[in-house]
Design a protein around this motif. Structure first.
Motif: not given
Length: 293
Positions: A202, A206, A228, A231, A263
């Motif tokens: 994250r 991300q 988002w 990831a 996320g």
């Protein structure tokens, strides 16, 4: 030449292809470190006997190695959501999300044990995927008005405090490894695996993908996009390829769905700290009910 956000301007740096290359480098480095450790004779048994878990391997793979790769790629970690600055806002996001996710997860894992299922098989994976899928919109309802932090620095003082917390946990694990090994399992999830995986997936992954693909979607007050989703899929793939439970499709399924939840929390908090709190607490709780495969 400097870009408007202070990062060096390089050709192709903001392109999806460059972002995927950066993410792939981090992904390979993290998984490669884990596999090398798992194949190094005596390493894993020594760590388990000494600390009650793979503390050093996980700190190396999930924290030290990815941060080194990020620096080698020319990025500042703070620009990728790896920051402890203005920690109040991400902490608020994480703790508020736990109001929803905590009870849901706290019921789901004991239920799996009662049914004879595990988080690694398909039956258990489907249950957990459903729990986290339902938890996402409920979490969105309680976090939708929260504004994320804009902090983007990772200072030496912050790293020193983080290292001190990890050292304290490691000492506690060392002292309780024989008499109370559950202490080590709870602490490693809370302090290492949860925050470490959030730092990687994250924080770095991300955010890097967001920079390339943009965040055109508004989801319960959070600006999100294909980064988002990608990831989260990469997070599930990492679990499928991990030396712990490698090839377990159920595990990959629910971790990918949970990745969407993490996320979202990270986006609302503004740093990996927000989702790291949620992830760490959930792992600590699950350690009480779930045996290590």
């Amino acid at each position: 030449m400097q870009s408007v956000d202070g990062e060096p301007q390089q050709a192709g740096r903001g392109s999806p292809a460059r972002a995927m290359a950066d993410v792939s480098a981090v992904f390979v480095a993290v998984l490669g470190t884990m596999w090398i450790a798992s194949r190094t004779p005596g390493w894993a048994p020594w760590e388990r006997d000494t600390f009650g878990g793979l503390w050093l391997v996980q700190i190396l793979a999930l924290m030290i190695v990815p941060l080194l790769v990020v620096r080698l790629l020319g990025w500042r970690p703070g620009r990728l959501g790896v920051t402890f600055g203005d920690i109040g806002r991400p902490a608020e996001a994480g703790l508020t999300a736990l109001v929803v996710v905590g009870p849901a997860s706290g019921l789901a894992f004991p239920l799996l044990g009662m049914l004879g299922w595990t988080p690694f098989d398909w039956a258990g994976g489907l249950v957990l995927a459903g729990v986290y899928a339902v938890s996402l919109p409920l979490t969105g309802l309680v976090l939708r008005k929260l504004r994320p932090t804009s902090a983007d620095s990772l200072t030496g003082a912050q790293l020193t405090v983080a290292a001190g917390v990890l050292a304290a946990g490691l000492v506690a694990a060392l002292l309780t490894a024989d008499a109370a090994p559950l202490v080590s399992r709870v602490l490693i999830g809370l302090l290492v695996v949860g925050p470490g995986e959030e730092l990687v997936f994250r924080g770095i992954v991300q955010t890097r993908l967001d920079q390339a693909f943009g965040r055109p979607w508004r989801v319960f007050g959070a600006d999100l996009g294909w980064g988002w989703v990608l990831a989260s899929l990469i997070f599930g793939l990492a679990h499928f390829l991990s030396p712990v439970g490698a090839g377990q499709g159920g595990w990959a399924l629910w971790t990918a769905v949970a990745g969407l939840l993490f996320g979202y929390v990270r986006a609302k908090g503004g740093s990996f700290v927000a989702s790291g709190i949620v992830h760490g607490v959930l792992l600590a709780v699950s350690a009480v009910f779930t045996p290590v495969p």
